[in-house]
Design an enzyme around this catalytic site. Sequence first.
Site, PDB file in Angstrom:
ATOM      1  N   CYS A   1      22.135  13.073   0.435  1.00  0.00           N
ATOM      2  CA  CYS A   1      21.512  12.062  -0.438  1.00  0.00           C
ATOM      3  C   CYS A   1      20.703  11.106   0.422  1.00  0.00           C
ATOM      4  O   CYS A   1      19.782  10.467  -0.060  1.00  0.00           O
ATOM      5  CB  CYS A   1      22.557  11.229  -1.154  1.00  0.00           C
ATOM      6  SG  CYS A   1      23.825  12.164  -1.918  1.00  0.00           S
TER       7      CYS A   1
HETATM    8  C1  UN1 Z   1      25.793  12.132   0.735  1.00  0.00           C
HETATM    9  O1  UN1 Z   1      24.790  12.716   1.100  1.00  0.00           O
HETATM   10  O2  UN1 Z   1      26.151  12.148  -0.475  1.00  0.00           O
HETATM   11  O3  UN1 Z   1      25.417   8.733   5.450  1.00  0.00           O
HETATM   12  C2  UN1 Z   1      26.723  11.404   1.627  1.00  0.00           C
HETATM   13  C3  UN1 Z   1      25.490   9.956   5.515  1.00  0.00           C
HETATM   14  C4  UN1 Z   1      26.848  10.599   5.361  1.00  0.00           C
HETATM   15  C5  UN1 Z   1      27.239  10.707   3.929  1.00  0.00           C
HETATM   16  C6  UN1 Z   1      26.193  11.239   3.016  1.00  0.00           C
HETATM   17  N1  UN1 Z   1      27.833   9.818   6.092  1.00  0.00           N
HETATM   18  O4  UN1 Z   1      24.512  10.665   5.702  1.00  0.00           O
END
Ligand code: UN1
Length: 521
Positions: free
Chosen positions: A289
């Site tokens: 994300c």
């Molecule tokens: C996600 O992509 O839903 O900050 C979580 C990050 C990871 C978590 C991502 N620690 O990229």
Amino acid sequence: MYKNRKLAAYIDGRWIESQNGTEFPSINPANKKDVVGVFTESGKDQVREAAHAARKAYKTWSQTPAPVRASVIGNFGRLIEANKEELAKVLAREIGKPLREALGEVQEAVDTCNFFVSEGRRLYGQTVPSEMPNKELFTYRRSIGVFGCMTACNFPFAVPAWYFIPALIAGNTCVWKPSEDAPATSYWFTDLLHHAGVPKGVFNTVFGTGQKTGAAMVDLIDEGIFDKIGFTGSTEVGRRIGEACGRNLQVPCLELGGKNPMIVCRDADIDLALEGALFSGFGTGGQRCTSLGNLIVDSSIHDQFVQKLVDRASKMVIGDPMQPGIMYGPLISERFLKGHLGHLETLIEKHHEMPLGKGGWIGHGVGWDHMKGDAENGFYARPNIALNVKMTDRIYRTETFGPLFNVMKFHDFDEAMAMANDHGYGLSSAIYTNNPMLVYQFKTGITAGMSSINNSTTGAEAHLPFGGNGKSGNGGRQSGIWVIDQFTKWHAVNWDMSGKLQLAQMDTAYVEPDLNYKIQI
Ligand code: UN1
């Protein structure tokens, strides 16, 4: 173990095999012939049964002393740590995440356990002075009830840990619908909670696709069987869940998509920025994300920066998640690969330059010079960079969730900030500069919930608030102490020991001032 069992759910402390439900396999995306396990979809009845089991277990669990609840989470953390390598291997095999990153993800769950174990000895409320004599006021954090949660496939171990560890410590009971792309990883998550000593009914898992089991959970919100909903996934589905929760006067925890910007200023350390852009964009195959969406580069360094970027990207090694030194593995599943190819098909316009080529599915019409995997049997995609992207382009404001990011050129900092914000997502963001004034303007002007200065858009640490604004979520935060607000409600208590009815505001012995008094100098 899930092998040869066609498991549909874990309800009330028991694994349930289904004889007649629709089966779905978990396929290793690095080799489609490798079936990790076969699971069965849970339907509405099973989801309801899981919620009832959670409801039944709620009274005892919520009244169990918080330090005792937390000790179970302590056990969970120790079990995860003891099985870290094996868990990371299942995770890498199931969703194609490079082993090094899979180990990091499992570690993130351990960190979350360690952080929250002592929260069981806090969960502080306050003692507050009363405006009346012989009266005391207090606030308490109370658990919410049955927590229904649906999680995504890209972080199938860490993100559930972010939800369930604080939810359980705070005294809630849970129903989990994990992603259909990671049922084996989810099996082990559930199994370790079981062996950590979570009492029966306190934690329940229902396997299945979003279309069936996820949809059943959303429908059941209107039956009132959940008191709180958590969802990590697309903005579109998040909106539907938000509507259902809103109808029921509930506030869900929604962690949705992103189109995360990275601004590279002319004074930046270029090599550092290159490193950051490459990992933000292509690490995890761009399937975080928090992955890079729009790389926004100062016009005076744009061409030189892009040249170096393309040079470095064209040498990236793509391949089997178990191989060392790969930038990324296969995409999570065939569905994700097809989604990515569809974006290339529909979002790339004539004026976009594609210096790494246009395609596509490695081994299926296209090659990649630095390929270390079984291209014929895996779901591997070439990396892509789209140049010359404008704010009016659809690709500027569409989350693509694959090894593809945009490059945009800015002429002044206000333009860069507009490019960083106007797509309407607000999850993560980054800036590369050594100019404190630009850092300040960035920090105060960005709409994202998370910002990196001279670092990747990805890789948030497990004890800072994680979450976004706008199309990225409803402002809820996970991780760190802040997430406790998601899983508790405040209870205000007053205790009057005066032996008479003292009415607040009316009987308060306020002292009146002499308003006729004027100072004489
Ligand atoms: C996600 O992509 O839903 O900050 C979580 C990050 C990871 C978590 C991502 N620690 O990229």
